[in-house]
Write an enzyme that holds these catalytic residues in place. Structure first.
Site, PDB file in Angstrom:
ATOM      1  N   HIS A   1      -4.324  -0.334   7.976  1.00  0.00           N
ATOM      2  CA  HIS A   1      -3.423  -1.200   7.145  1.00  0.00           C
ATOM      3  C   HIS A   1      -4.118  -1.423   5.798  1.00  0.00           C
ATOM      4  O   HIS A   1      -5.155  -2.032   5.376  1.00  0.00           O
ATOM      5  CB  HIS A   1      -3.456  -2.576   8.005  1.00  0.00           C
ATOM      6  CG  HIS A   1      -2.540  -3.371   7.245  1.00  0.00           C
ATOM      7  ND1 HIS A   1      -1.472  -4.183   7.870  1.00  0.00           N
ATOM      8  CD2 HIS A   1      -2.473  -3.910   5.866  1.00  0.00           C
ATOM      9  CE1 HIS A   1      -0.884  -4.754   7.072  1.00  0.00           C
ATOM     10  NE2 HIS A   1      -1.617  -4.862   5.782  1.00  0.00           N
TER      11      HIS A   1
ATOM     12  N   HIS B   1      -3.286  -1.644   1.504  1.00  0.00           N
ATOM     13  CA  HIS B   1      -2.107  -1.700   0.239  1.00  0.00           C
ATOM     14  C   HIS B   1      -3.007  -0.811  -1.022  1.00  0.00           C
ATOM     15  O   HIS B   1      -3.873  -1.285  -1.540  1.00  0.00           O
ATOM     16  CB  HIS B   1      -1.798  -3.035  -0.278  1.00  0.00           C
ATOM     17  CG  HIS B   1      -1.233  -3.805   0.963  1.00  0.00           C
ATOM     18  ND1 HIS B   1       0.142  -4.112   1.047  1.00  0.00           N
ATOM     19  CD2 HIS B   1      -1.654  -4.569   1.940  1.00  0.00           C
ATOM     20  CE1 HIS B   1       0.274  -4.690   1.881  1.00  0.00           C
ATOM     21  NE2 HIS B   1      -0.754  -5.083   2.668  1.00  0.00           N
TER      22      HIS B   1
ATOM     23  N   LYS C   1       7.348  -0.448   9.062  1.00  0.00           N
ATOM     24  CA  LYS C   1       6.743  -1.664   8.941  1.00  0.00           C
ATOM     25  C   LYS C   1       7.638  -2.695   8.980  1.00  0.00           C
ATOM     26  O   LYS C   1       8.886  -2.687   8.177  1.00  0.00           O
ATOM     27  CB  LYS C   1       5.872  -1.853   7.629  1.00  0.00           C
ATOM     28  CG  LYS C   1       5.171  -3.097   7.513  1.00  0.00           C
ATOM     29  CD  LYS C   1       3.947  -3.146   8.150  1.00  0.00           C
ATOM     30  CE  LYS C   1       3.729  -4.955   8.203  1.00  0.00           C
ATOM     31  NZ  LYS C   1       2.415  -5.024   7.294  1.00  0.00           N
TER      32      LYS C   1
ATOM     33  N   HIS D   1       4.286  -7.498  10.595  1.00  0.00           N
ATOM     34  CA  HIS D   1       3.722  -8.668   9.992  1.00  0.00           C
ATOM     35  C   HIS D   1       4.347  -9.713  11.090  1.00  0.00           C
ATOM     36  O   HIS D   1       5.280 -10.161  10.830  1.00  0.00           O
ATOM     37  CB  HIS D   1       4.332  -8.689   8.589  1.00  0.00           C
ATOM     38  CG  HIS D   1       3.668  -9.828   8.042  1.00  0.00           C
ATOM     39  ND1 HIS D   1       2.656  -9.786   6.955  1.00  0.00           N
ATOM     40  CD2 HIS D   1       3.485 -11.008   8.187  1.00  0.00           C
ATOM     41  CE1 HIS D   1       2.114 -10.967   6.586  1.00  0.00           C
ATOM     42  NE2 HIS D   1       2.994 -11.927   7.515  1.00  0.00           N
TER      43      HIS D   1
ATOM     44  N   HIS E   1      -2.864  -7.325  11.285  1.00  0.00           N
ATOM     45  CA  HIS E   1      -3.891  -8.385  10.860  1.00  0.00           C
ATOM     46  C   HIS E   1      -3.646  -9.798  11.557  1.00  0.00           C
ATOM     47  O   HIS E   1      -3.311 -10.622  11.238  1.00  0.00           O
ATOM     48  CB  HIS E   1      -3.548  -8.576   9.640  1.00  0.00           C
ATOM     49  CG  HIS E   1      -2.455  -8.758   8.676  1.00  0.00           C
ATOM     50  ND1 HIS E   1      -1.228  -9.361   9.285  1.00  0.00           N
ATOM     51  CD2 HIS E   1      -1.549  -8.056   7.775  1.00  0.00           C
ATOM     52  CE1 HIS E   1      -0.181  -9.158   8.761  1.00  0.00           C
ATOM     53  NE2 HIS E   1      -0.507  -8.310   7.835  1.00  0.00           N
TER      54      HIS E   1
ATOM     55  N   ASP F   1      -6.436  -4.563   5.337  1.00  0.00           N
ATOM     56  CA  ASP F   1      -5.293  -5.307   4.560  1.00  0.00           C
ATOM     57  C   ASP F   1      -5.808  -5.485   3.087  1.00  0.00           C
ATOM     58  O   ASP F   1      -5.527  -6.442   2.573  1.00  0.00           O
ATOM     59  CB  ASP F   1      -4.795  -6.513   5.260  1.00  0.00           C
ATOM     60  CG  ASP F   1      -3.541  -7.119   4.931  1.00  0.00           C
ATOM     61  OD1 ASP F   1      -2.766  -6.640   4.027  1.00  0.00           O
ATOM     62  OD2 ASP F   1      -3.275  -8.575   5.073  1.00  0.00           O
TER      63      ASP F   1
HETATM   64  C1  NCD Z   1      -0.414  -8.215   0.906  1.00  0.00           C
HETATM   65  C2  NCD Z   1      -0.040  -7.823  -0.413  1.00  0.00           C
HETATM   66  O1  NCD Z   1      -0.462  -8.243  -1.378  1.00  0.00           O
HETATM   67  O2  NCD Z   1       0.457  -6.758  -0.752  1.00  0.00           O
HETATM   68  N1  NCD Z   1      -0.573  -9.497   0.910  1.00  0.00           N
HETATM   69  C3  NCD Z   1      -1.530 -10.355   1.779  1.00  0.00           C
HETATM   70  O3  NCD Z   1      -2.184 -11.251   1.555  1.00  0.00           O
HETATM   71  N2  NCD Z   1      -1.920  -9.594   2.731  1.00  0.00           N
HETATM   72  C4  NCD Z   1       0.951  -8.193   1.844  1.00  0.00           C
HETATM   73  C5  NCD Z   1       0.702  -8.596   3.325  1.00  0.00           C
HETATM   74  O4  NCD Z   1       0.147  -7.785   3.906  1.00  0.00           O
HETATM   75  O5  NCD Z   1       0.937  -9.469   4.008  1.00  0.00           O
HETATM   76 ZN    ZN Z   2      -0.956  -6.059   4.222  1.00  0.00          ZN
END
Ligand code: NCD
Ligand code: ZN
Length: 377
Positions: free
Chosen positions: A40, A42, A130, A168, A206, A279
């Site tokens: 996971h 970003h 997702k 999520h 998460h 995450d």
């Molecule tokens: C994530 C993001 O910034 O894209 N933020 C977070 O707090 N985890 C989005 C997400 O996965 O919820």
């Molecule tokens: Zn995330």
């Protein structure tokens, strides 16, 4: 002072691995693991992507790439284009070709068709779809408003072709207390979903609560969960330690200590249903340090050292490889990576800031010292 007392005093738990009883008994100086994966992540896009991608590639063999760009990655064509941009960024960062594999995802919307799922499956590069409940988190405005109302055809196709749904797991109803949103999601969404699609592969992303752990442990069928390093290391006190701490704010938000302990127990138990998902979610320093700061913690830079600290705090480093390197590929139907990663017990100071495009990001635990670091090479 017990380990849990130390952690309750978050955000300064990172020496706890060295002071706790279990850790004292563990004198291991290096840890060689099958190369881990991040299930996971970003990575964002453009200059930010170029700034962060090397941090993940230094440690992980593969990562599930979240699709919450602006606009979101909703089609296989979008995913292919984004995949290409990530490969280009890897090359620019000097990562050898094939060393780090981005596993792409689609962003489920009320309009995702069964055909789109089949195109995704046939692409060979999309490994999950997702579910963001509309409004649940950063860039989730295009999220699903009624999963079993609008997404049945897509879910049917996913179940039939073995495409995992990555969830999520928080309801967005403003009447539900922020800290209860995961538990309520289990009853309102997860259970009906699993009843309607019992063979659908689901990753509860998460997880942050004892409720999430219990659900995943006991649910029949192909259900698993990712757990972040920050939810293993910190409880919600970290958000308010001496003042408001925006760099500990993420969604789902940090919870009470008993939830952290349940997550730590699950992650370090060797149970194949739990695996690593950082995450890691970079936001510019200024976007977090403001009157309405963004959710997301940047952990990719020193993720494996953070996880090693968490596992060592309960004397279970021997289960880190299952959690980080074996359970994830098994669930996704992939082979474990063929090479290894070595962690060494050498103190690593976490930088106060890291470059992020033309600005900076504050990594989680900035200014603290970690007991472990990744061996170069
Ligand atoms: C994530 C993001 O910034 O894209 N933020 C977070 O707090 N985890 C989005 C997400 O996965 O919820
Ligand atoms: Zn995330």
């Amino acid at each position: 002072m017990s380990i849990s007392d130390t952690f309750t005093e978050a955000p300064s738990p990172l020496s706890a691995g060295q002071t706790g009883t279990a850790a004292k008994e563990n004198t291991q100086e290096t840890l060689v693991l099958v190369r881990p994966d991040d299930w996971h992540l970003h990575l964002r896009d453009g200059e930010v992507l170029r700034s962060v991608v090397g941090d993940s590639a230094r440690q992980f063999g593969r990562a599930i790439i979240m699709p919450n760009l602006k606009p979101p990655v909703t089609t296989t064509a979008d995913a292919l284009a984004y995949h290409g941009r990530i490969l280009a960024a890897l090359q620019q960062a000097g990562v050898p070709t094939g060393r780090f594999q981005p596993l792409m995802t689609l962003y489920l919307t009320d309009h995702t068709s069964a055909d789109e799922i089949l195109r995704a499956r046939d692409s060979g590069i999309v490994h999950g779809v997702k579910l963001y409940p509309a409004g649940a988190t950063t860039n989730s405005d295009s999220g699903v408003t009624d999963l079993l109302g609008y997404c049945r055809a897509a879910l049917e196709a996913m179940q039939a072709c073995g495409m995992p749904l990555l969830v999520h797991g928080e309801v967005t109803d403003p009447d539900i207390d922020l800290f209860d949103r995961e538990a309520v999601f289990i009853d309102r969404v997860m259970k009906p979903l699993r009843q309607a699609f019992p063979a659908l592969k689901v990753v509860f992303e998460h997880i942050t609560t004892a409720d999430g752990v219990a659900y995943v442990r006991e649910a029949p069928g192909p259900v698993a969960a990712t757990i972040t390093a920050h939810h293993l290391l910190y409880n919600r006190n970290a958000l308010f330690k001496g003042g408001l701490r925006p760099h500990w704010y993420c969604l789902p938000v940090l919870k009470r200590e008993h939830h952290r302990l349940a997550l730590l127990e699950a992650a370090t138990s060797g149970d194949g249903r739990f695996f690593l998902g950082t995450d890691s979610a970079p936001h510019p320093k200024g976007a977090k340090e403001q009157d309405c700061g963004c959710a997301g913690c940047y952990t990719a830079h020193h993720a494996m050292a953070l996880y090693a600290t968490a596992f060592e705090s309960v004397g279970r480093l021997q289960h880190l490889e299952a959690f980080a390197s074996l359970n994830g590929p098994a669930f996704y139907g992939l082979s474990p990576n063929a090479d290894t990663l070595t962690l060494e017990r050498i103190a690593q100071p976490v930088p106060d800031v890291l470059p992020l495009a033309n600005t900076e990001v504050v990594p989680l635990a900035a200014g603290e010292t970690l007991a472990w670091r990744v061996q170069a090479g």
